[in-house]
Design an enzyme around this catalytic site. Sequence first.
Site, PDB file in Angstrom:
ATOM      1  N   GLY A  79       0.701  -1.188  -0.130  1.00  0.00           N
ATOM      2  CA  GLY A  79       0.089  -0.290  -0.041  1.00  0.00           C
ATOM      3  C   GLY A  79       0.626   1.225   0.180  1.00  0.00           C
ATOM      4  N   HIS A  80       1.588   1.260   0.864  1.00  0.00           N
ATOM      5  CA  HIS A  80       2.722   2.608   0.767  1.00  0.00           C
ATOM      6  C   HIS A  80       3.290   2.281  -0.530  1.00  0.00           C
ATOM      7  CE1 HIS A  80       2.629   0.858   5.113  1.00  0.00           C
ATOM      8  NE2 HIS A  80       2.071   2.371   5.309  1.00  0.00           N
TER       9      HIS A  80
ATOM     10  N   GLN B 212      -0.276  10.942  17.818  1.00  0.00           N
ATOM     11  CA  GLN B 212      -1.782  10.782  17.535  1.00  0.00           C
ATOM     12  C   GLN B 212      -1.413   9.549  18.430  1.00  0.00           C
ATOM     13  OE1 GLN B 212       0.262  10.266  13.192  1.00  0.00           O
ATOM     14  NE2 GLN B 212      -0.519   8.862  13.462  1.00  0.00           N
TER      15      GLN B 212
ATOM     16  N   GLY C 255      -2.984   7.232   0.970  1.00  0.00           N
ATOM     17  CA  GLY C 255      -3.863   6.134   0.683  1.00  0.00           C
ATOM     18  C   GLY C 255      -5.147   6.324   1.806  1.00  0.00           C
ATOM     19  N   GLN C 256      -6.135   6.125   0.466  1.00  0.00           N
ATOM     20  CA  GLN C 256      -7.782   6.210   0.638  1.00  0.00           C
ATOM     21  C   GLN C 256      -8.090   5.344   1.681  1.00  0.00           C
ATOM     22  OE1 GLN C 256     -10.516   4.793  -2.607  1.00  0.00           O
ATOM     23  NE2 GLN C 256     -11.925   4.005  -0.710  1.00  0.00           N
TER      24      GLN C 256
ATOM     25  N   SER D  15      -2.761  -3.475   5.583  1.00  0.00           N
ATOM     26  CA  SER D  15      -2.359  -2.674   6.835  1.00  0.00           C
ATOM     27  C   SER D  15      -0.999  -3.023   8.133  1.00  0.00           C
ATOM     28  CB  SER D  15      -3.277  -2.088   7.900  1.00  0.00           C
ATOM     29  OG  SER D  15      -2.811  -1.503   9.057  1.00  0.00           O
ATOM     30  N   SER D  16      -0.055  -1.743   7.529  1.00  0.00           N
ATOM     31  CA  SER D  16       0.856  -2.188   9.516  1.00  0.00           C
ATOM     32  C   SER D  16       0.516  -2.864  10.175  1.00  0.00           C
ATOM     33  CB  SER D  16       1.798  -1.187   9.020  1.00  0.00           C
ATOM     34  OG  SER D  16       2.542  -0.189   8.688  1.00  0.00           O
TER      35      SER D  16
HETATM   36  P1  AMP Z   1       1.017   4.815   7.704  1.00  0.00           P
HETATM   37  O1  AMP Z   1       2.018   4.523   7.857  1.00  0.00           O
HETATM   38  O2  AMP Z   1      -0.415   3.635   7.808  1.00  0.00           O
HETATM   39  O3  AMP Z   1       0.096   6.104   8.683  1.00  0.00           O
HETATM   40  O4  AMP Z   1       0.198   5.009   5.968  1.00  0.00           O
HETATM   41  C1  AMP Z   1       1.073   5.870   5.399  1.00  0.00           C
HETATM   42  C2  AMP Z   1       0.333   5.977   4.426  1.00  0.00           C
HETATM   43  O5  AMP Z   1      -0.350   4.764   2.820  1.00  0.00           O
HETATM   44  C3  AMP Z   1      -1.064   6.521   5.060  1.00  0.00           C
HETATM   45  O6  AMP Z   1      -1.108   7.923   3.637  1.00  0.00           O
HETATM   46  C4  AMP Z   1      -2.181   5.739   4.025  1.00  0.00           C
HETATM   47  O7  AMP Z   1      -3.220   5.975   4.046  1.00  0.00           O
HETATM   48  C5  AMP Z   1      -1.176   4.583   2.962  1.00  0.00           C
HETATM   49  N1  AMP Z   1      -1.936   3.152   2.652  1.00  0.00           N
HETATM   50  C6  AMP Z   1      -1.997   2.707   3.928  1.00  0.00           C
HETATM   51  N2  AMP Z   1      -1.955   1.537   4.124  1.00  0.00           N
HETATM   52  C7  AMP Z   1      -2.873   1.733   2.455  1.00  0.00           C
HETATM   53  C8  AMP Z   1      -3.571   0.591   1.705  1.00  0.00           C
HETATM   54  N3  AMP Z   1      -3.362  -0.554   1.658  1.00  0.00           N
HETATM   55  N4  AMP Z   1      -3.166   1.091   0.365  1.00  0.00           N
HETATM   56  C9  AMP Z   1      -2.904   2.225   0.144  1.00  0.00           C
HETATM   57  N5  AMP Z   1      -1.925   3.184   1.215  1.00  0.00           N
HETATM   58  C10 AMP Z   1      -2.197   2.638   2.002  1.00  0.00           C
END
Ligand code: AMP
Length: 289
Positions: A36-37, A61, A147-148, A185-186
């Site tokens: 995703g990232h 956060q 990401g959406q 998702s992480s």
């Molecule tokens: P995070 O590391 O969870 O803060 O996410 C960093 C960015 O990656 C944010 O803009 C999230 O929305 C995006 N992101 C996380 N998971 C996904 C995914 N499965 N698909 C697309 N973007 C994602």
Amino acid sequence: MEIIGTIKDMHDLSRALMSQDKTIGFVPTMGALHDGHLSLVRRSKAENDATVVSIFVNPTQFGPNEDFLRYPREVEKDVDKLSAQGVDTIFIPVEREMYPEGFSASINIGKIGEILCGASRPGHFNGVAAVVAKLFNIVMPDRAYFGQKDFQQTVIINKLVKDLNFSVDIVVCPTIRESDGLAMSSRNSYLNSGERKAAVILFKALKLGEELIVSDGIVNAVLIKEEMRKLIHSEPLAAIDYVEIVTANLKEVEKIKLPVAICLAVKIGKTRLIDNLIIDPNNADICSL
Ligand code: AMP
């Protein structure tokens, strides 16, 4: 690829790129990177001369009883993944420089930060808005990629940019999913194998909502949410935080008038997962409406 650790070095690099008329694409992350990232990284690389990815697990956060301390940290693996994508710069700030002693500024993003995820995570979106504002000031990007998957976050970042006049274009990219539909998702790494199987219920419920709206033409949002809730309740490991149908501005919908976003947060065991589907017959990007 360059790894930058200080705000001054990041400023210097961004100023140098700007003086060469180079566009900067920025992907803020908390690390533990997955596809995703990396999809955001690829989009940024396609649209900009230089791409900066930040890795920072932002303490402000997280609520006091949340997973800040156990949030996955895999910086070495992340660096390898970003290097394979041909990223120009990774910015890894340290907490004491982002939040030095005496730091006291805050952003109150308002009511849209208090609904949906904000209702069960008080202060979360104010923390997100503040760190994103800081990162925008540090990286000075032309475009920033989100990401959406975190739909409410995209609405909040768009509002932040508008309210505070940041000179950056926000680009919202589609949710990347596992083959069974689970959004990457992480936090999926917290799930044991039984929970991982159960977690597909989020996507199934979203698809049910979509089917009721699109195929069956049901316009009563209460009814749709009730059917989705029933389906989620059929999964013993799942506990609903919320199931909502909202407009592009996160206003709750009673009678469906497209486009809408179906959003949910569900705990699988101890792990809280979120997901959403945007239902839009014109396929337009609800996030930029
Ligand atoms: P995070 O590391 O969870 O803060 O996410 C960093 C960015 O990656 C944010 O803009 C999230 O929305 C995006 N992101 C996380 N998971 C996904 C995914 N499965 N698909 C697309 N973007 C994602």
